[in-house]
Design a protein around this motif. Structure first.
Motif, PDB file in Angstrom:
ATOM      1  N   ASN A 141       0.828  -1.213   0.000  1.00  0.00           N
ATOM      2  CA  ASN A 141       0.000   0.000   0.000  1.00  0.00           C
ATOM      3  C   ASN A 141       0.855   1.252   0.000  1.00  0.00           C
ATOM      4  OD1 ASN A 141      -2.645  -0.695  -0.147  1.00  0.00           O
ATOM      5  ND2 ASN A 141      -2.864  -1.054   2.051  1.00  0.00           N
ATOM      6  N   ASP A 144       2.918   1.671  -3.288  1.00  0.00           N
ATOM      7  CA  ASP A 144       2.047   2.040  -4.408  1.00  0.00           C
ATOM      8  C   ASP A 144       1.642   3.503  -4.281  1.00  0.00           C
ATOM      9  OD1 ASP A 144       2.209  -0.450  -5.328  1.00  0.00           O
ATOM     10  OD2 ASP A 144       0.129  -1.035  -4.921  1.00  0.00           O
ATOM     11  N   TRP A 145       1.278   3.857  -3.068  1.00  0.00           N
ATOM     12  CA  TRP A 145       0.805   5.211  -2.842  1.00  0.00           C
ATOM     13  C   TRP A 145       1.919   6.217  -3.096  1.00  0.00           C
ATOM     14  CZ3 TRP A 145       0.674   8.488   1.953  1.00  0.00           C
ATOM     15  CH2 TRP A 145      -0.208   9.545   1.799  1.00  0.00           C
ATOM     16  N   SER A 148       2.326   6.730  -6.668  1.00  0.00           N
ATOM     17  CA  SER A 148       1.299   7.535  -7.329  1.00  0.00           C
ATOM     18  C   SER A 148       1.441   9.004  -6.938  1.00  0.00           C
ATOM     19  CB  SER A 148      -0.096   6.998  -7.018  1.00  0.00           C
ATOM     20  OG  SER A 148      -0.385   7.162  -5.661  1.00  0.00           O
ATOM     21  N   LEU A 149       1.949   9.264  -5.741  1.00  0.00           N
ATOM     22  CA  LEU A 149       2.185  10.660  -5.357  1.00  0.00           C
ATOM     23  C   LEU A 149       3.311  11.254  -6.196  1.00  0.00           C
ATOM     24  CD1 LEU A 149       1.935  10.783  -1.472  1.00  0.00           C
ATOM     25  CD2 LEU A 149       0.269  11.508  -3.179  1.00  0.00           C
ATOM     26  N   SER A 165      -3.601  17.835   7.694  1.00  0.00           N
ATOM     27  CA  SER A 165      -4.651  16.904   8.109  1.00  0.00           C
ATOM     28  C   SER A 165      -6.011  17.375   7.598  1.00  0.00           C
ATOM     29  CB  SER A 165      -4.665  16.769   9.623  1.00  0.00           C
ATOM     30  OG  SER A 165      -4.848  18.041  10.189  1.00  0.00           O
ATOM     31  N   LEU A 171     -11.826  14.608   2.068  1.00  0.00           N
ATOM     32  CA  LEU A 171     -12.232  13.222   1.839  1.00  0.00           C
ATOM     33  C   LEU A 171     -13.693  13.015   2.226  1.00  0.00           C
ATOM     34  CD1 LEU A 171      -9.178  11.113   2.948  1.00  0.00           C
ATOM     35  CD2 LEU A 171     -10.000  11.591   0.643  1.00  0.00           C
ATOM     36  N   LYS A 174     -15.817  14.432  -0.423  1.00  0.00           N
ATOM     37  CA  LYS A 174     -15.861  13.558  -1.597  1.00  0.00           C
ATOM     38  C   LYS A 174     -16.805  12.390  -1.347  1.00  0.00           C
ATOM     39  CE  LYS A 174     -13.602   9.661  -3.329  1.00  0.00           C
ATOM     40  NZ  LYS A 174     -13.405   8.556  -2.415  1.00  0.00           N
TER      41      LYS A 174
ATOM     42  N   LEU B 152      -4.342  11.436  11.303  1.00  0.00           N
ATOM     43  CA  LEU B 152      -5.573  10.996  10.625  1.00  0.00           C
ATOM     44  C   LEU B 152      -5.953   9.599  11.126  1.00  0.00           C
ATOM     45  CD1 LEU B 152      -6.272  13.166   8.623  1.00  0.00           C
ATOM     46  CD2 LEU B 152      -5.554  11.679   6.763  1.00  0.00           C
ATOM     47  N   LYS B 156      -9.344   6.817   7.346  1.00  0.00           N
ATOM     48  CA  LYS B 156      -9.167   7.921   6.405  1.00  0.00           C
ATOM     49  C   LYS B 156      -7.867   7.776   5.643  1.00  0.00           C
ATOM     50  CE  LYS B 156     -12.124  11.585   7.890  1.00  0.00           C
ATOM     51  NZ  LYS B 156     -12.288  12.508   9.015  1.00  0.00           N
ATOM     52  N   LEU B 157      -6.832   7.398   6.364  1.00  0.00           N
ATOM     53  CA  LEU B 157      -5.540   7.200   5.708  1.00  0.00           C
ATOM     54  C   LEU B 157      -5.685   6.157   4.611  1.00  0.00           C
ATOM     55  CD1 LEU B 157      -2.341   6.983   7.889  1.00  0.00           C
ATOM     56  CD2 LEU B 157      -2.645   7.966   5.627  1.00  0.00           C
ATOM     57  N   ASN B 158      -6.433   5.129   4.915  1.00  0.00           N
ATOM     58  CA  ASN B 158      -6.630   4.059   3.962  1.00  0.00           C
ATOM     59  C   ASN B 158      -7.373   4.565   2.721  1.00  0.00           C
ATOM     60  OD1 ASN B 158      -5.622   1.435   4.127  1.00  0.00           O
ATOM     61  ND2 ASN B 158      -7.721   0.654   3.923  1.00  0.00           N
ATOM     62  N   THR B 159      -8.447   5.330   2.953  1.00  0.00           N
ATOM     63  CA  THR B 159      -9.178   5.926   1.835  1.00  0.00           C
ATOM     64  C   THR B 159      -8.220   6.720   0.964  1.00  0.00           C
ATOM     65  OG1 THR B 159     -10.922   6.295   3.449  1.00  0.00           O
ATOM     66  CG2 THR B 159     -11.235   7.244   1.253  1.00  0.00           C
ATOM     67  N   LEU B 160      -7.427   7.531   1.634  1.00  0.00           N
ATOM     68  CA  LEU B 160      -6.499   8.404   0.934  1.00  0.00           C
ATOM     69  C   LEU B 160      -5.536   7.586   0.090  1.00  0.00           C
ATOM     70  CD1 LEU B 160      -5.751  11.351   0.664  1.00  0.00           C
ATOM     71  CD2 LEU B 160      -4.166  11.083   2.559  1.00  0.00           C
ATOM     72  N   MET B 161      -5.024   6.511   0.669  1.00  0.00           N
ATOM     73  CA  MET B 161      -4.047   5.706  -0.062  1.00  0.00           C
ATOM     74  C   MET B 161      -4.707   4.992  -1.229  1.00  0.00           C
ATOM     75  SD  MET B 161      -1.102   4.556   2.514  1.00  0.00           S
ATOM     76  CE  MET B 161      -1.706   2.928   2.742  1.00  0.00           C
ATOM     77  N   LYS B 162      -5.919   4.502  -0.999  1.00  0.00           N
ATOM     78  CA  LYS B 162      -6.631   3.809  -2.074  1.00  0.00           C
ATOM     79  C   LYS B 162      -6.857   4.757  -3.247  1.00  0.00           C
ATOM     80  CE  LYS B 162      -7.057  -0.318  -0.686  1.00  0.00           C
ATOM     81  NZ  LYS B 162      -7.594  -0.527   0.676  1.00  0.00           N
ATOM     82  N   LEU B 163      -7.069   6.009  -2.909  1.00  0.00           N
ATOM     83  CA  LEU B 163      -7.329   7.030  -3.914  1.00  0.00           C
ATOM     84  C   LEU B 163      -6.139   7.156  -4.866  1.00  0.00           C
ATOM     85  CD1 LEU B 163      -9.860   8.659  -4.072  1.00  0.00           C
ATOM     86  CD2 LEU B 163      -8.740  10.499  -2.809  1.00  0.00           C
ATOM     87  N   GLY B 164      -4.958   6.923  -4.336  1.00  0.00           N
ATOM     88  CA  GLY B 164      -3.753   7.013  -5.142  1.00  0.00           C
ATOM     89  C   GLY B 164      -3.625   8.374  -5.786  1.00  0.00           C
TER      90      GLY B 164
END
Lengths: 183, 183
Positions: A141, A144-145, A148-149, A165, A171, A174, B152, B156-164
DNA sequence: TAATGCTTTCAGAAATTTCTGAACATTCAA
DNA sequence: TTGAATGTTCAGAAATTTCTGAAAGCATTA
């Protein structure tokens, strides 16, 4: 160039810091020198300024070259190679991340994957595999992240970082929109 | 517990990986052992399983303790200390980030700040200060940001990471809204 | 208070990493 | 072809980090 106390303390410290970041002291110092020096330096200059041997300078530059952190230039009528730091500080940070990922994370991910493909021989191994899967997923994770950043433009990255934060609020927002759309 | 080949390869590799992440091989191996072992282990078990001396085990555990990555438990009628890994994998990653920041980034930031407070003595130093300021700002941005991400919630962190890199779109969207509001 | 079972400490040994410098390679000019 | 200027390599020296094991510390129990 002269080594003023200010410059010396920076170069020294960067050497120590360097060793934490995956390259040795000399490599860190050479890079520091090249970053804060507008004029390109030749191998001799570097060796003298840092008080290290020619061989060491050569090896250090080779390493920095493989990291694509320096570039070589020439002067007309001068056979010496002159070295300069390459790219912006952002580029440098990216390179360091990238290199570290390649050298440190990827091999681990691949080993963890291999282990997860094996059949657990007993309850202990099954438990171990669960924990290993957690570590694997986390590493994957994050990398990958991070990747992508890196593909984001510097401006967007900057916006994101400034948000801090506060990104949490965005989020939530969204999420609300997505839910509405789904209605 | 027995050292099956699967477990051994994980522990070994984690040792090497560990040394890249700021702790030495032994510390990495001890931690790996504790993570994949559901039952707490005593110092003796650890030493035998890893084939290292009693003293080394003690030092390794002390280090892990200071990183708050292990906890000690006891069994009724047994005076030995038993050790277990502590917290989730996420907690572990956070701890590692945090510790590394404290040990590696903060001292550098403080040195860079000091240098920037000095008066440049000549044009070369002035140029050096410019570059040092860039490095300082970058490091500060990244660490501030990392810290705000740590605050966070994991979800939320997970959402953010999934978002890529999709986070870019969300940012654009937010920008539009902000502009409208300002109208 | 002595003996026992366990942990911690730390001087020096062992292992690992980094650095030096001499030998070699390459290029060019005379 | 020679020699001068430069860059590269690598065996072993030097520096640094890690590990061992003997000694000391600390509770607990006899």
């Amino acid at each position: 160039m002269r080594m003023t106390p200010m410059i010396e303390s920076f170069v020294c410290h960067f050497g120590e810091m360097g060793s934490r970041w995956g390259f040795n002291r000399t490599v860190g110092q050479i890079y520091a020198l090249l970053v804060i020096n507008q004029q390109p330096l030749c191998a001799n200059d570097i060796g003298e300024l840092l008080g290290i041997s020619r061989g060491n300078v050569s090896m250090g530059l080779k390493e920095l070259h493989s990291w694509q952190l320096v570039q070589t230039t020439h002067r007309p009528g001068d056979r010496k190679d002159y070295y300069q730091s390459r790219g912006s500080i952002w580029d440098m940070a990216n390179r360091v991340f990238e290199e570290r990922r390649k050298r440190e994370i990827d091999p681990t991910l691949s080993l963890l994957r291999d282990i997860l493909l094996d059949e657990a021989g007993n309850a202990e191994e099954a438990y171990a595999q669960e924990r290993i899967a957690e570590i694997h997923d986390l590493l994957e994770n994050i990398t990958d992240w991070a990747q992508s950043l890196q593909s984001l433009s510097p401006e967007k990255l900057n916006t994101l970082m400034k948000l801090g934060s506060g990104v949490g609020k965005v989020l939530e927002f969204k999420d609300k929109l997505m839910t509405k759309k789904a209605d």
